[in-house]
Design a protein around this motif. Structure first.
Motif, short mmCIF file in Angstrom:
data_model
loop_
_atom_site.label_atom_id
_atom_site.label_comp_id
_atom_site.label_asym_id
_atom_site.label_seq_id
_atom_site.Cartn_x
_atom_site.Cartn_y
_atom_site.Cartn_z
N ASN A 36 38.08 -0.11 -27.50
CA ASN A 36 39.08 -1.06 -27.96
C ASN A 36 39.24 -0.89 -29.46
O ASN A 36 38.39 -1.29 -30.24
N ILE A 37 40.33 -0.25 -29.88
CA ILE A 37 40.55 0.04 -31.29
C ILE A 37 40.67 -1.23 -32.11
O ILE A 37 40.36 -1.26 -33.28
N ASN A 38 41.08 -2.32 -31.50
CA ASN A 38 41.21 -3.59 -32.23
C ASN A 38 39.86 -4.16 -32.64
O ASN A 38 39.79 -5.01 -33.51
N ASP A 39 38.79 -3.71 -32.01
CA ASP A 39 37.45 -4.16 -32.36
C ASP A 39 36.92 -3.23 -33.46
O ASP A 39 36.22 -2.26 -33.20
N VAL A 40 37.28 -3.53 -34.69
CA VAL A 40 36.99 -2.65 -35.82
C VAL A 40 35.50 -2.41 -35.99
O VAL A 40 35.07 -1.27 -36.15
N ASP A 41 34.70 -3.46 -35.96
CA ASP A 41 33.26 -3.28 -36.19
C ASP A 41 32.63 -2.35 -35.16
O ASP A 41 31.87 -1.46 -35.51
N ARG A 42 32.96 -2.54 -33.91
CA ARG A 42 32.41 -1.69 -32.85
C ARG A 42 32.94 -0.26 -33.00
O ARG A 42 32.20 0.71 -32.89
N GLY A 43 34.23 -0.13 -33.28
CA GLY A 43 34.83 1.20 -33.43
C GLY A 43 34.23 1.97 -34.58
O GLY A 43 33.90 3.15 -34.46
N VAL A 44 34.05 1.30 -35.73
CA VAL A 44 33.47 1.96 -36.89
C VAL A 44 32.02 2.33 -36.60
O VAL A 44 31.56 3.43 -36.93
N GLY A 45 31.28 1.45 -35.94
CA GLY A 45 29.89 1.75 -35.60
C GLY A 45 29.75 2.97 -34.70
O GLY A 45 28.91 3.84 -34.94
N VAL A 46 30.56 3.05 -33.68
CA VAL A 46 30.52 4.21 -32.77
C VAL A 46 30.95 5.47 -33.51
O VAL A 46 30.34 6.53 -33.37
N MET A 47 31.98 5.35 -34.34
CA MET A 47 32.47 6.50 -35.09
C MET A 47 31.37 7.05 -35.99
O MET A 47 31.11 8.26 -36.00
N TRP A 48 30.67 6.19 -36.74
CA TRP A 48 29.63 6.67 -37.64
C TRP A 48 28.44 7.22 -36.87
O TRP A 48 27.79 8.16 -37.31
N HIS A 49 28.15 6.65 -35.72
CA HIS A 49 27.06 7.18 -34.90
C HIS A 49 27.35 8.63 -34.50
O HIS A 49 26.47 9.48 -34.53
N LYS A 50 28.59 8.91 -34.14
CA LYS A 50 28.97 10.26 -33.72
C LYS A 50 29.14 11.22 -34.89
O LYS A 50 29.00 12.42 -34.73
N LEU A 51 29.47 10.70 -36.07
CA LEU A 51 29.78 11.57 -37.21
C LEU A 51 28.66 11.67 -38.24
O LEU A 51 28.76 12.49 -39.15
N ARG A 52 27.64 10.87 -38.13
CA ARG A 52 26.63 10.88 -39.18
C ARG A 52 26.06 12.29 -39.37
O ARG A 52 25.88 13.03 -38.41
N SER A 53 25.88 12.62 -40.60
CA SER A 53 25.33 13.90 -41.03
C SER A 53 26.22 15.09 -40.72
O SER A 53 25.79 16.22 -40.86
N LYS A 54 27.47 14.87 -40.30
CA LYS A 54 28.40 15.98 -40.09
C LYS A 54 29.28 16.13 -41.31
O LYS A 54 29.59 15.16 -41.99
N LYS A 55 29.72 17.35 -41.57
CA LYS A 55 30.64 17.61 -42.66
C LYS A 55 32.03 17.15 -42.22
O LYS A 55 32.55 17.63 -41.22
#
Length: 154
Positions: A36-55
């Motif tokens: 649910n893109i409207n759920d910013v906190d959850r979306g940002v959390g999942v995004m950072w989990h998948k992208l952490r330490s990536k260029k």
């Protein structure tokens, strides 16, 4: 392999600044499953989990509140070595209160230069057509002398 994302930010009708993906396909390609893109906190959390330490290349456009920057790019440790964050804002205060490595100020055109550039794109002439002078001046005033805005309006 580097990843990229772009967010179009800006004030929403609510009291809090808005954060929404600039391109849903880009956002979806990083999370694999529907969120649910409207759920910013959850979306940002999942995004950072998948992208952490990536260029990554992260483009934040129309940043008008420091909280947007803090939420989406709060700590350099979130991203891998060589990552780049581009912050586009009209609010110098946001840049001054952030750790940035370099700044680029877009030079604006004066009224005559703006009218000439717009006319070249709109009419393929150095000046607006006689019947469109007033309208052309309104358009160039709206674009605040920004070259990309003047050519992108067409």
């Amino acid at each position: 392999m580097a990843s990229s994302m772009a967010f179009q930010l800006g004030a929403s009708s609510s009291s809090s600044p808005s954060i929404r993906p600039w391109n849903n396909d880009v956002f979806l390609s990083f999370r694999g499953t529907k969120l649910n893109i409207n759920d910013v906190d959850r979306g940002v959390g999942v995004m950072w989990h998948k992208l952490r330490s990536k260029k990554i290349l992260l483009i934040l456009d129309n940043v008008d509140d420091l909280s947007q920057l803090e939420k989406l790019a709060g700590d350099r440790a979130w991203f891998g070595l060589g990552s780049r964050i581009i912050i586009i804002t009209r609010d110098q205060h946001i840049i001054e209160n952030s750790r940035v490595d370099s700044k680029y100020k877009v030079m604006t055109l004066d009224d005559n230069e703006a009218l000439q550039l717009f006319s070249l794109y709109a009419f393929e002439e150095n000046e607006p057509l006689k019947d469109y002078v007033d309208l052309s001046k309104q358009v160039t005033k709206y674009a605040h002398g920004l070259p990309l805005a003047l050519t992108g309006l067409l």
